[in-house]
Design a protein around this motif. Structure first.
Motif, PDB file in Angstrom:
ATOM      1  N   PHE A 130       0.834  -1.197   0.000  1.00 34.20           N
ATOM      2  CA  PHE A 130       0.000   0.000   0.000  1.00 34.20           C
ATOM      3  C   PHE A 130       0.876   1.258   0.000  1.00 34.20           C
ATOM      4  O   PHE A 130       0.640   2.204  -0.757  1.00 34.20           O
ATOM      5  N   HIS A 131       1.896   1.272   0.843  1.00 38.28           N
ATOM      6  CA  HIS A 131       2.788   2.430   0.908  1.00 38.28           C
ATOM      7  C   HIS A 131       3.595   2.566  -0.382  1.00 38.28           C
ATOM      8  O   HIS A 131       3.960   3.683  -0.774  1.00 38.28           O
ATOM      9  N   GLY A 132       3.862   1.447  -1.030  1.00 39.69           N
ATOM     10  CA  GLY A 132       4.538   1.495  -2.323  1.00 39.69           C
ATOM     11  C   GLY A 132       3.698   2.201  -3.371  1.00 39.69           C
ATOM     12  O   GLY A 132       4.233   2.916  -4.236  1.00 39.69           O
TER      13      GLY A 132
ATOM     14  N   PRO B  89       5.273   1.344   7.088  1.00 40.51           N
ATOM     15  CA  PRO B  89       4.151   0.400   6.999  1.00 40.51           C
ATOM     16  C   PRO B  89       4.170  -0.668   8.084  1.00 40.51           C
ATOM     17  O   PRO B  89       3.114  -1.047   8.604  1.00 40.51           O
ATOM     18  N   LEU B  90       5.365  -1.132   8.475  1.00 38.62           N
ATOM     19  CA  LEU B  90       5.423  -2.158   9.517  1.00 38.62           C
ATOM     20  C   LEU B  90       5.052  -1.597  10.885  1.00 38.62           C
ATOM     21  O   LEU B  90       4.538  -2.332  11.740  1.00 38.62           O
ATOM     22  N   SER B  91       5.275  -0.311  11.106  1.00 38.57           N
ATOM     23  CA  SER B  91       4.869   0.298  12.375  1.00 38.57           C
ATOM     24  C   SER B  91       3.350   0.284  12.519  1.00 38.57           C
ATOM     25  O   SER B  91       2.810  -0.028  13.591  1.00 38.57           O
ATOM     26  N   PHE B  92       2.629   0.607  11.446  1.00 36.69           N
ATOM     27  CA  PHE B  92       1.167   0.572  11.500  1.00 36.69           C
ATOM     28  C   PHE B  92       0.662  -0.866  11.638  1.00 36.69           C
ATOM     29  O   PHE B  92      -0.287  -1.132  12.370  1.00 36.69           O
ATOM     30  N   ALA B  93       1.307  -1.794  10.934  1.00 37.40           N
ATOM     31  CA  ALA B  93       0.903  -3.197  11.037  1.00 37.40           C
ATOM     32  C   ALA B  93       1.149  -3.727  12.443  1.00 37.40           C
ATOM     33  O   ALA B  93       0.328  -4.470  12.996  1.00 37.40           O
TER      34      ALA B  93
ATOM     35  N   ARG C 224       9.448  -1.353  -0.362  1.00 39.89           N
ATOM     36  CA  ARG C 224       8.028  -1.506  -0.042  1.00 39.89           C
ATOM     37  C   ARG C 224       7.357  -2.605  -0.852  1.00 39.89           C
ATOM     38  O   ARG C 224       6.490  -3.316  -0.338  1.00 39.89           O
ATOM     39  N   PHE C 225       7.763  -2.774  -2.103  1.00 37.38           N
ATOM     40  CA  PHE C 225       7.130  -3.832  -2.887  1.00 37.38           C
ATOM     41  C   PHE C 225       7.739  -5.203  -2.618  1.00 37.38           C
ATOM     42  O   PHE C 225       7.129  -6.220  -2.938  1.00 37.38           O
TER      43      PHE C 225
ATOM     44  N   GLY D 259      15.085   3.175  -4.106  1.00 37.80           N
ATOM     45  CA  GLY D 259      15.323   2.220  -3.034  1.00 37.80           C
ATOM     46  C   GLY D 259      14.078   1.980  -2.203  1.00 37.80           C
ATOM     47  O   GLY D 259      13.777   0.841  -1.813  1.00 37.80           O
ATOM     48  N   ALA D 260      13.322   3.059  -1.948  1.00 41.26           N
ATOM     49  CA  ALA D 260      12.089   2.937  -1.167  1.00 41.26           C
ATOM     50  C   ALA D 260      11.057   2.075  -1.883  1.00 41.26           C
ATOM     51  O   ALA D 260      10.362   1.256  -1.258  1.00 41.26           O
TER      52      ALA D 260
END
Length: 420
Positions: free
Chosen positions: A167-169, A342-346, A287-288, A282-283
């Motif tokens: 999603f962030h990707g 994204p991992l912080s929200f997850a 993310r993907f 790189g980001a």
């Protein structure tokens, strides 16, 4: 412990009703219509994309806004700081709307607001009115950041596997598209107002199509006040600190990387923007590819590895002797750090009771803007003092603090199950 999920293939909105214990032990959704869930995932991803598109379309046209209203660098910086502050207010408002209605309602309203903000920025005839327009946009940005992550973690829970990084990707890809649109608009001399009206119309049309597929989740009595919700502040503060550290580094890199190459490493004007592009490249890879790695080795190992890789990248940036070395360093930094948000929200979704999830995300999301102000302020102060190399020592020193909380990310694994 009971979980019920009902979705209809007739095109009705997905409705998920969940009751979990305070330990947030995961259970798999059942009776989920796969086609409807896929539509929901696409719809939520569209919202992430709109956030990136509108943001890039406005920010990358900052020079045109400066010229139109004769704003200096200091004035523009002040407007951007104002947007960050107001965004925190927008995040809180999104939490209130989600608490009293649903996160789908908060997300829908927020997306419409960023479209309105873009329109107003484009057509504002005077400086006071453009500042007011940026306030509207800032409220929308904060609300969208909160709403999209509220909806994103619910879709992830429905899938039973890690998909938040993807999603962030989508935000990143749309951001690139928005920047290209702005560049094209400037190339053909399309008026600023027309370009942002186009962005606003695209936003509103997309929301009209996507919003009916958002997850309409009501997990507690809508009359219950925030004071009555069981908000576990420890995970909010822990993951919020990680968010703050990430966005402090992210904001500093996005704002000052090109300046660093040009002023400190004597790169040409055509080479300097490659620092920004390398970081974003790189980001995107992070993310993907991040969700796959989380499913294979777990969130804690991904966070430790990503943080370590990011620190190595920042060390390369700080010690770079030539532009090519710094560009490589920024690429490695994005590759490592971009997975943290994204991992912080997850992880938060796996650490709080379901009835508190939306409000918890809205509260934690405020750290996003605190980090942006901190990063932009500290790194900007160092940069303005002609110490550009030392400016990037700041995130190099701060980011390793994430490792202190790496074990807490086990809850990101607890919030998901094996792929369905």
């Amino acid at each position: 412990m009971v979980e019920r999920s009902a979705q209809h293939s007739t095109g009705a909105r997905p409705v998920v009703a969940v009751c979990r214990s305070a330990s947030a032990t995961p259970v798999r959704p059942y009776d989920v219509d796969v086609t409807s869930l896929s539509r929901t995932r696409i719809a939520v991803a569209a919202g992430f994309s709109l956030q990136g598109l509108v943001f890039a379309a406005i920010v990358t046209q900052a020079p045109r806004i400066k010229d139109k209203f004769d704003i200096g660098d200091g004035g523009l910086t002040g407007i951007l700081v104002l947007v960050a502050v107001v965004s925190g207010v927008g995040s809180v408002i999104a939490g209130l709307v989600a608490e009293r209605r649903t996160s789908a309602a908060a997300y829908r309203l927020a997306l419409l607001t960023i479209g309105l903000g873009a329109l107003l920025v484009g057509i504002a005839p005077t400086l006071p009115l453009v500042i007011a327009a940026f306030v509207v946009y800032g409220l929308g940005v904060g609300a969208v950041d909160a709403g999209m992550n509220m909806q994103g973690v619910r879709v992830q829970q429905a899938y039973g596997r890690s998909i938040m990084a993807n999603f962030h990707g989508m935000w990143s890809i749309a951001g690139i598209a928005g920047a290209l649109f702005a560049a094209g608009a400037a190339e053909v001399d399309l008026p600023l107002a027309v370009s942002l009206v186009i962005i606003a119309v695209v936003t509103w049309i997309t929301v009209a199509v996507a919003a009916p597929h958002f997850i309409e989740a009501q997990e507690h009595d809508p009359g219950l006040s925030a004071k009555g919700l069981d908000l576990p502040w420890r995970p909010i503060l822990v993951f919020g600190l990680v968010i703050l550290l990430f966005y402090a580094a992210d904001t500093g890199i996005l704002t000052w990387s090109s300046v660093y190459l040009e002023d400190a490493l004597d790169s040409t004007k055509s080479v300097a923007p490659l620092a920004y592009g390398a970081y974003e490249a790189g980001a995107l890879i992070s993310r993907f590819g991040g969700d796959f790695l989380v499913r294979r080795v777990g969130a804690t190992k991904v966070v430790v590895t990503g943080t370590t890789v990011g620190v190595v990248g920042l060390a390369v940036v700080v010690t770079a002797a030539v532009p090519a070395m710094a560009i490589a360093g920024f690429f490695v930094t994005g590759l490592g750090l971009a997975i943290l948000a994204p991992l912080s929200f997850a992880a938060l979704a796996g650490a709080v009771p379901a009835k508190s999830l939306d409000v918890a995300i809205a509260r934690m999301n405020i750290a996003n803007y605190l980090g942006a102000i901190l990063g932009g302020g500290l790194i900007g102060a160092a940069a303005s003092a002609d110490h550009l190399r030392w400016a990037f020592v700041i995130p190099l020193v701060l980011i390793p603090l994430v490792l202190l909380f790496a074990r807490s990310f086990r809850t990101a694994d607890a919030a998901t199950l094996d792929a369905v």
